[in-house]
Design an enzyme around this catalytic site. Structure first.
Site, PDB file in Angstrom:
ATOM      1  N   ASP A 416       0.855  -1.184   0.000  1.00 32.82           N
ATOM      2  CA  ASP A 416       0.000   0.000   0.000  1.00 32.82           C
ATOM      3  C   ASP A 416       0.893   1.237   0.000  1.00 32.82           C
ATOM      4  O   ASP A 416       2.007   1.198   0.525  1.00 32.82           O
ATOM      5  CB  ASP A 416      -0.868  -0.048   1.267  1.00 32.82           C
ATOM      6  CG  ASP A 416      -2.054   0.899   1.201  1.00 32.82           C
ATOM      7  OD1 ASP A 416      -2.254   1.541   0.159  1.00 32.82           O
ATOM      8  OD2 ASP A 416      -2.780   0.976   2.207  1.00 32.82           O
ATOM      9  N   ASP A 506      -7.737   4.124  -3.656  1.00 33.26           N
ATOM     10  CA  ASP A 506      -8.754   4.586  -2.717  1.00 33.26           C
ATOM     11  C   ASP A 506      -9.780   5.460  -3.429  1.00 33.26           C
ATOM     12  O   ASP A 506      -9.805   6.674  -3.274  1.00 33.26           O
ATOM     13  CB  ASP A 506      -8.097   5.359  -1.574  1.00 33.26           C
ATOM     14  CG  ASP A 506      -7.171   4.466  -0.768  1.00 33.26           C
ATOM     15  OD1 ASP A 506      -7.269   3.232  -0.895  1.00 33.26           O
ATOM     16  OD2 ASP A 506      -6.364   5.000   0.001  1.00 33.26           O
TER      17      ASP A 506
END
Ligand SMILES: *[C@@H]1O[C@H](CO)[C@@H](O)[C@H](O)[C@H]1NC(C)=O
Ligand SMILES: *[C@@H]1O[C@H](CO)[C@@H](O)[C@H](O)[C@H]1NC(C)=O
Ligand SMILES: *[C@@H]1O[C@H](CO)[C@@H](O)[C@H](O)[C@H]1NC(C)=O
Ligand SMILES: *[C@@H]1O[C@H](CO)[C@@H](O)[C@H](O)[C@H]1NC(C)=O
Ligand SMILES: *[C@@H]1O[C@H](CO)[C@@H](O)[C@H](O)[C@H]1NC(C)=O
Ligand SMILES: *[C@@H]1O[C@H](CO)[C@@H](O)[C@H](O)[C@H]1NC(C)=O
Ligand SMILES: *[C@@H]1O[C@H](CO)[C@@H](O)[C@H](O)[C@H]1NC(C)=O
Ligand SMILES: *[C@@H]1O[C@H](CO)[C@@H](O)[C@H](O)[C@H]1NC(C)=O
Ligand SMILES: *[C@@H]1O[C@H](CO)[C@@H](O)[C@H](O)[C@H]1NC(C)=O
Length: 741
Positions: A416, A506
């Site tokens: 991430d 996201d």
């Protein structure tokens, strides 16, 4: 400082060393040259056969490319001629020269120093695909700007395109207003940040694919008459082009993945349901979660522990205060549910981390032009980035991951926030977001070069670190089959060769973005990256009826994506009135498990999860085809219907939502997700089937009612209750469910 402009056009008089030309036994036209070198004053351009029906072109000024520049091309290719040839060539063309070479159905011709590419048609005629863009008074098509402080340059290469030509791919632009499959008319920024994974590769509806084998930042401009690739910094302009019959996108992908890599088949568990939230912050919560999945008899295949399970950024280990016995936890999760576990891995390093001094001393942190290496701040501390482009850094990182997680039975890693440059977010000054600050700022320096020259591949090296780790540790060849996975927010071309899978970042959880994600997914698929899934992040999933409806719609679509039906972030972030735990960094306590959206929805959610498990043999088969031939899993309609259905061609051209908000999952399923609050029915366009499909007796059949809707060419309106995402299938359902397609 005034940059020096250097540019070129062209050349006379050919010095051609002819080489023999034979039509191979298979009918494949073997390359009739090992390559051309155009020596154009202080510019040189190398053109070499590469892969099936492909050419690789490298251009540089002042000096030859070293041949050791970073490259996502596999040399030699998995299939096809060429490779293992360095800068080898048997034709030298000086200033103003002409030469033509052929490989398979692709010919490359230099005429007066200008390069053109043609497809040789079955009847022997040739079709111009594209050429370097020239016009009276136009800027030269190979254009370099040099800064005297460095031996690199900025490049700008222009190729002719037809006004009505369509371009597909260019990676993932997941941003909100970009509902596009045809990129003509767009400018695509080649820079990485959260949800933006643009890739310098595109397919044309004229039947070619072009890929810039350069990790540079820059942009692609799909103009009316010319397509321009700009690289902010490079020492060589390196591109690949390949051709197939118009409409045969599977052939283009096969050829492209033969030179950039094929996705190994994934372990079975990644095809099932996956559970995560932002975030479970202690071991007890995970054990309770596993117990509940067990008690509710809901299948789950992966349970994910999100960020800040560490004490300090860069520790790459659990904080023992909240995670006293990871090995016991992983074993219990496995025995209760059968699920594997995954942990989040961030590239950021803060000063208090146990790994800070060792990595700083070894010089394996990225630095910055000011020398400090500080490129971001997050959660109240300034951070640096591990320089995963350095092999020593990859080894260091993997050693920590192995000690902390892998050896405890947690084998899967979530890469991430590793977009490169910064953390891939708008810059935060000690927790205060300054949203207008640039994302991946250009001042980072890595082992392999600057952010401008090489930053696009920073995430790719994280994928490589974990891949190497898996393969070193198990001693297994994982190039065709994986036992473990990493999940990544970014990648570069060729990232598909790793046991690593991309998610879309996201993105906002709204209906509009749900539909937009289809266009992002099919575009990244058209760029050679097929194992992809969506997330929906942020705060729109609320306790309201509407929020829950959005969640269920999103989950329904997830069932029909290449992997991971529960898109972690949808499942991860809800808003509720429960207070945050003050000891924890961003730990949303709101429940998000399948049973926490109300009783009625739980029934639906269980139905979708069960369907996903039923579809596993089909999805597994799609991944096998992807591994064998690069056949794209999530397919925009133009892949399968451009030769049979003019409405698909038109709709793709204009990015008509009727066409671009639907997709095929593999060859047999058409998915038309509902992207509207409160909808109870949905208009679905059924494309005209090919004669071949018709001859197999295929018709569009509604998944939920098994009603036959014929051979396509019409809009139909179907019921679309919350538990029945509109899906049509071709052929027999039994074949689909058993994976025999
Ligand atoms: C190269 O091709 C051009 C255009 O076809 C032609 O005018 C020129 O004479 C050729 N040059 C040589 C050396 O053959
Ligand atoms: C290679 O083949 C092409 C097409 O047949 C021809 O135009 C070209 O002159 C050949 N080149 C060489 C070097 O033989
Ligand atoms: C040869 O094939 C091409 C492509 O299919 C077509 O455009 C062209 O008209 C054909 N030429 C002849 C002479 O048949
Ligand atoms: C390309 O070459 C193959 C032989 O490898 C041939 O079968 C095919 O018809 C050709 N396709 C086109 C569009 O020319
Ligand atoms: C773990 O989380 C639960 C809340 O879900 C809390 O009750 C418990 O005290 C936590 N344990 C630790 C060690 O923080
Ligand atoms: C894997 O092993 C090779 C060969 O020993 C080594 O060069 C490489 O650094 C290792 N990779 C990792 C991530 O440990
Ligand atoms: C991985 O961890 C295990 C257990 O700590 C250790 O025995 C092994 O040597 C480690 N391997 C590497 C490559 O670090
Ligand atoms: C759970 O998964 C197993 C193994 O794939 C399958 O046999 C079973 O039917 C699934 N159960 C449900 C309720 O979907
Ligand atoms: C495609 O669009 C053109 C105009 O752009 C129109 O003339 C034609 O009828 C359309 N064809 C179909 C099948 O929609």
């Amino acid at each position: 400082m005034q940059p020096l402009l250097i540019s070129f056009a062209a050349a006379t008089s050919a010095l051609i060393v002819a080489s023999s030309t034979i039509q191979g036994a298979s009918g494949y036209f073997q390359p009739n040259s090992t390559g051309i070198k155009l020596q154009n004053g202080y510019e040189r351009v190398y053109i070499q056969p590469f892969g099936n029906h492909g050419m690789r072109v490298r251009a540089s000024i002042m000096r030859d490319p070293t041949g050791n520049e970073w490259s996502a091309l596999l040399d030699p290719p998995i299939e096809g001629p060429g490779g293992n040839n360095g800068l080898g060539h048997d034709i030298t063309v000086p200033y103003q020269g002409n030469a033509t070479i052929r490989n398979g159905n692709l010919t490359a011709s230099i005429t007066l120093g200008v390069l053109s590419f043609f497809r040789v048609e079955p009847n022997g005629s040739t079709t111009l695909l594209t050429k370097e863009f020239t016009d009276t008074k136009a800027i030269l098509p190979r254009f370099y700007t040099q800064d005297f402080r460095s031996s690199s340059f900025q490049s700008q290469f222009d190729f002719a395109s037809d006004p009505d030509e369509q371009f597909y791919g260019a990676g993932q632009q997941a941003c909100c207003m970009d509902h596009s499959v045809n990129k003509k008319g767009q400018v695509v920024d080649l820079i990485n940040y959260n949800s933006h994974v643009t890739l310098p590769v595109y397919m044309s509806n004229k039947g070619y694919l072009q890929y810039f084998n350069m990790p540079s930042e820059g942009r692609i401009e799909f103009g009316t008459l010319r397509t321009r690739h700009v690289a902010s910094e490079a020492t060589v302009v390196d591109y690949y082009i390949t051709t197939a019959a118009p409409g045969d996108y599977d052939a283009l992908q096969r050829q492209f993945t033969a030179v950039t890599g094929r996705q190994p088949t994934p372990p079975d568990f990644i095809l099932g349901y996956q559970q995560s939230k932002l975030r479970y912050f202690n071991q007890t919560q995970i054990l309770d979660l596993a117990q509940r999945f067990h008690d509710e008899e809901v299948n789950v295949s992966l349970i994910v522990v999100d960020f800040f399970a560490w004490k300090y950024q860069g520790d790459w280990s659990f904080n023992p205060e909240f995670w006293p016995d990871p090995a016991e936890m992983a074993a219990k999760v496995k025995s209760l549910t059968g699920a594997e576990m995954m942990v989040s891995l961030w590239p950021s390093m803060e000063d208090l981390s146990i790994n800070y001094l060792p990595t700083q001393m070894q010089g394996i942190l990225a630095t910055t032009k000011d020398g400090t290496g500080v490129s971001d701040s997050f959660a109240g501390v300034y951070t640096r980035l591990i320089d995963s482009t350095n092999p020593a850094a990859r080894e260091f990182l993997w050693k920590r991951l192995n000690d902390s997680y892998y050896s405890a039975g947690i084998h899967n890693f979530w890469i991430d926030q590793a977009d490169g440059g910064t953390l891939g977010e708008a810059f935060e000054n000690n927790g205060q977001p300054i949203t207008q600050m640039p994302w991946a700022r250009a001042f980072s320096q890595y082992f392999i070069g600057t952010q401008e020259a090489a930053g696009k591949m920073y995430p790719w090296f994280h994928q490589q670190a974990i891949n190497e780790g898996f393969s070193n540790l198990t001693g297994k060849d994982i190039s065709t089959q994986c036992e473990h996975m990493s999940l990544t927010r970014s990648t570069f071309v060729g990232g598909q060769r790793f046991c690593s899978y991309l998610w879309s970042g996201d993105t906002d959880s709204t209906f509009d973005v749900l539909l937009q994600q289809i266009t992002a997914g099919v575009s990244v698929g058209a760029s050679g990256i097929s194992s992809w899934t969506v997330f929906a992040f942020l705060t729109k999933i609320t306790e309201t009826v509407q929020g829950r409806e959005l969640f269920v719609r999103w989950l329904g679509m997830g069932v029909f994506l290449p992997y991971r039906p529960c898109l972690i972030e949808v499942c991860r972030d809800r808003v509720c009135s429960l207070p945050l735990d003050p000891r924890q960094v961003i730990a949303n306590p709101c429940p998000n498990e399948p049973w926490s959206y109300g009783e009625a929805n739980f029934v639906i959610i269980k139905k979708y999860i069960a369907l996903r498990y039923q579809l596993k043999p089909y999805v597994k088969r799609l991944f096998e085809m992807l591994q064998q031939t690069g056949k794209t899993i999530m397919r925009p309609l133009y892949y399968d219907f451009s030769l049979t259905d003019p409405f698909v061609v038109n709709g793709t051209k204009t990015n008509d939502y009727t066409i671009i908000h639907q997709f095929m999952q593999g060859p047999r399923l058409l998915i038309a997700p509902v992207g509207e609050l409160g909808a109870t029915t949905k208009d679905v366009y059924l494309p005209i089937l090919s004669d071949e499909a018709k001859s197999q007796g295929f018709t569009w059949t509604h998944w939920w009612t098994d009603k036959d809707f014929g051979t396509g060419g019409k809009l139909v309106n179907v019921d679309a209750p919350l538990d029945e995402i509109p899906v049509f299938y071709l052929g027999s359902k039994d074949d689909i469910l058993s994976g025999s397609v």
